[in-house]
Motif scaffolding. Structure first.
Motif, short mmCIF file in Angstrom:
data_model
loop_
_atom_site.label_atom_id
_atom_site.label_comp_id
_atom_site.label_asym_id
_atom_site.label_seq_id
_atom_site.Cartn_x
_atom_site.Cartn_y
_atom_site.Cartn_z
N LYS A 116 0.86 -1.18 0.00
CA LYS A 116 0.00 0.00 0.00
C LYS A 116 0.89 1.23 0.00
CE LYS A 116 -3.93 -2.06 2.33
NZ LYS A 116 -5.06 -1.75 3.20
N SER A 117 0.62 2.13 -0.91
CA SER A 117 1.45 3.31 -1.06
C SER A 117 0.60 4.55 -1.28
CB SER A 117 2.38 3.11 -2.27
OG SER A 117 3.11 4.27 -2.55
N THR A 118 1.00 5.63 -0.62
CA THR A 118 0.43 6.94 -0.87
C THR A 118 1.58 7.85 -1.29
OG1 THR A 118 -1.29 6.63 0.79
CG2 THR A 118 -0.85 8.89 0.10
N THR A 119 1.44 8.45 -2.45
CA THR A 119 2.48 9.34 -2.97
C THR A 119 1.89 10.73 -3.13
OG1 THR A 119 3.52 7.50 -4.13
CG2 THR A 119 4.08 9.72 -4.88
N LYS A 120 2.65 11.72 -2.66
CA LYS A 120 2.22 13.12 -2.77
C LYS A 120 3.28 13.89 -3.55
CE LYS A 120 -0.36 13.13 1.53
NZ LYS A 120 -0.52 13.71 2.87
N PHE A 121 2.83 14.47 -4.66
CA PHE A 121 3.68 15.32 -5.49
C PHE A 121 3.42 16.77 -5.10
CE2 PHE A 121 3.02 11.49 -7.94
CZ PHE A 121 4.22 11.26 -8.58
N TYR A 122 4.44 17.46 -4.63
CA TYR A 122 4.33 18.87 -4.27
C TYR A 122 4.79 19.67 -5.48
CZ TYR A 122 3.61 17.20 0.46
OH TYR A 122 3.11 16.57 1.57
N THR A 123 3.82 20.16 -6.25
CA THR A 123 4.12 20.81 -7.52
C THR A 123 4.56 22.26 -7.33
OG1 THR A 123 1.82 21.46 -7.86
CG2 THR A 123 2.50 19.34 -8.78
N LEU A 124 5.41 22.71 -8.24
CA LEU A 124 5.84 24.11 -8.24
C LEU A 124 4.76 24.95 -8.90
CD1 LEU A 124 9.58 23.64 -9.28
CD2 LEU A 124 8.70 24.27 -7.02
N PRO A 125 4.70 26.24 -8.55
CA PRO A 125 3.71 27.12 -9.18
C PRO A 125 3.84 27.08 -10.70
CG PRO A 125 4.80 28.24 -7.35
CD PRO A 125 5.53 26.94 -7.57
N GLY A 126 2.69 26.99 -11.36
CA GLY A 126 2.66 26.98 -12.81
C GLY A 126 2.74 25.59 -13.44
N PHE A 127 3.04 24.57 -12.65
CA PHE A 127 3.11 23.22 -13.21
C PHE A 127 1.81 22.49 -12.91
CE2 PHE A 127 4.05 18.64 -12.88
CZ PHE A 127 4.47 18.42 -14.18
N GLU A 128 1.16 22.02 -13.95
CA GLU A 128 -0.06 21.22 -13.82
C GLU A 128 0.30 19.76 -14.05
OE1 GLU A 128 -3.17 22.24 -12.96
OE2 GLU A 128 -2.34 24.24 -12.67
N MET A 129 0.03 18.93 -13.07
CA MET A 129 0.38 17.51 -13.14
C MET A 129 -0.51 16.81 -14.16
SD MET A 129 2.23 15.23 -11.36
CE MET A 129 2.25 13.57 -10.78
N PRO A 130 0.07 16.30 -15.25
CA PRO A 130 -0.75 15.58 -16.23
C PRO A 130 -1.15 14.19 -15.72
CG PRO A 130 1.55 15.71 -16.96
CD PRO A 130 1.45 16.46 -15.67
N GLU A 131 -2.34 13.77 -16.06
CA GLU A 131 -2.86 12.48 -15.61
C GLU A 131 -1.98 11.32 -16.08
OE1 GLU A 131 -5.14 9.95 -13.49
OE2 GLU A 131 -5.43 12.11 -13.51
N ASP A 132 -1.39 11.44 -17.26
CA ASP A 132 -0.56 10.34 -17.76
C ASP A 132 0.72 10.18 -16.94
OD1 ASP A 132 0.47 12.74 -18.86
OD2 ASP A 132 1.27 11.71 -20.61
N LEU A 133 1.16 11.24 -16.26
CA LEU A 133 2.33 11.12 -15.40
C LEU A 133 1.99 10.32 -14.14
CD1 LEU A 133 5.29 11.85 -15.15
CD2 LEU A 133 4.63 14.02 -14.09
N ILE A 134 0.79 10.49 -13.62
CA ILE A 134 0.34 9.69 -12.48
C ILE A 134 0.24 8.22 -12.90
CG2 ILE A 134 -1.58 9.24 -10.89
CD1 ILE A 134 -2.12 12.29 -10.97
N LYS A 135 -0.35 7.96 -14.05
CA LYS A 135 -0.46 6.59 -14.56
C LYS A 135 0.92 5.97 -14.75
CE LYS A 135 -4.85 7.22 -16.92
NZ LYS A 135 -5.52 7.31 -18.22
N TYR A 136 1.85 6.76 -15.27
CA TYR A 136 3.23 6.30 -15.47
C TYR A 136 3.86 5.88 -14.14
CZ TYR A 136 8.25 6.67 -16.38
OH TYR A 136 9.61 6.43 -16.45
N HIS A 137 3.71 6.70 -13.11
CA HIS A 137 4.30 6.39 -11.81
C HIS A 137 3.63 5.18 -11.16
CE1 HIS A 137 7.44 9.29 -11.13
NE2 HIS A 137 6.73 10.08 -11.91
N LYS A 138 2.34 5.08 -11.29
CA LYS A 138 1.65 3.90 -10.76
C LYS A 138 2.15 2.63 -11.44
CE LYS A 138 -2.78 5.66 -9.13
NZ LYS A 138 -4.24 5.56 -9.29
N GLN A 139 2.33 2.69 -12.75
CA GLN A 139 2.79 1.52 -13.49
C GLN A 139 4.22 1.16 -13.12
OE1 GLN A 139 0.65 -0.37 -15.51
NE2 GLN A 139 2.32 -1.76 -15.05
#
Length: 159
Positions: A116-139
């Motif tokens: 079981k894992s919970t990952t939190k990405f703390y994004t810099l201002p102006g960066f929008e986390m794309p959904e495919d990047l989350i899918k990539y990290h999960k995979q």
């Protein structure tokens, strides 16, 4: 700064103690054996492998990331909990301040375990986390857990 969170669960055939030992306690040695196509090396830069220690993982050439440094935030060997924060590496540049990971291995009803894992990405201002990047990290995380499971299956005396 924004925070993007995802959770992941991966089932394994091996009990929590065995998976935790391989995936966490012996990670520096085993990651390059289990995932040689991805991990070049793991090294302890500071500390004694306990809370506050800093590690560096160097990836093989051609990967999107060449290295990451992380700090161990918590390690509970009895309850199979490992928390760490990635704070430096080319993957973070212009996107993230840091990435925190809370992981735990729990028993499954069949005698194996669930990662079981919970990952939190703390994004810099102006960066929008794309959904495919989350899918990539999960995979990537799922593939790593499954690779360790297969390695332990093929090498029952490894851990």
């Amino acid at each position: 700064m924004g925070v993007v969170t995802y959770e992941l669960e991966v089932t394994c055939a091996h009990p929590p103690a065995k998976m935790f030992k391989a995936f966490v306690l012996e990670a520096d040695n085993l990651f390059r054996k289990v995932l040689p196509q991805e991990v070049k090396s793991g090294e302890l830069l500071e500390g004694d492998e306990g809370v506050g220690s800093i590690k560096k993982v160097t990836f093989v050439e051609g990967d999107k990331t060449t290295y990451l440094k992380h700090k161990i935030d918590a390690i509970d060997k009895e309850n199979f909990v490992f928390c760490y924060t990635s704070f430096e590496g080319d993957f973070l540049v212009n996107k993230f301040e840091k990435i925190s990971h809370e992981t735990k291995w729990v028993p499954s009803p069949d005698g194996g375990s669930i990662f079981k894992s919970t990952t939190k990405f703390y994004t810099l201002p102006g960066f929008e986390m794309p959904e495919d990047l989350i899918k990539y990290h999960k995979q990537k995380a799922t593939n790593a857990v499954k690779a360790f499971e297969a390695y332990l299956q093929a090498n029952p005396d490894a851990c």
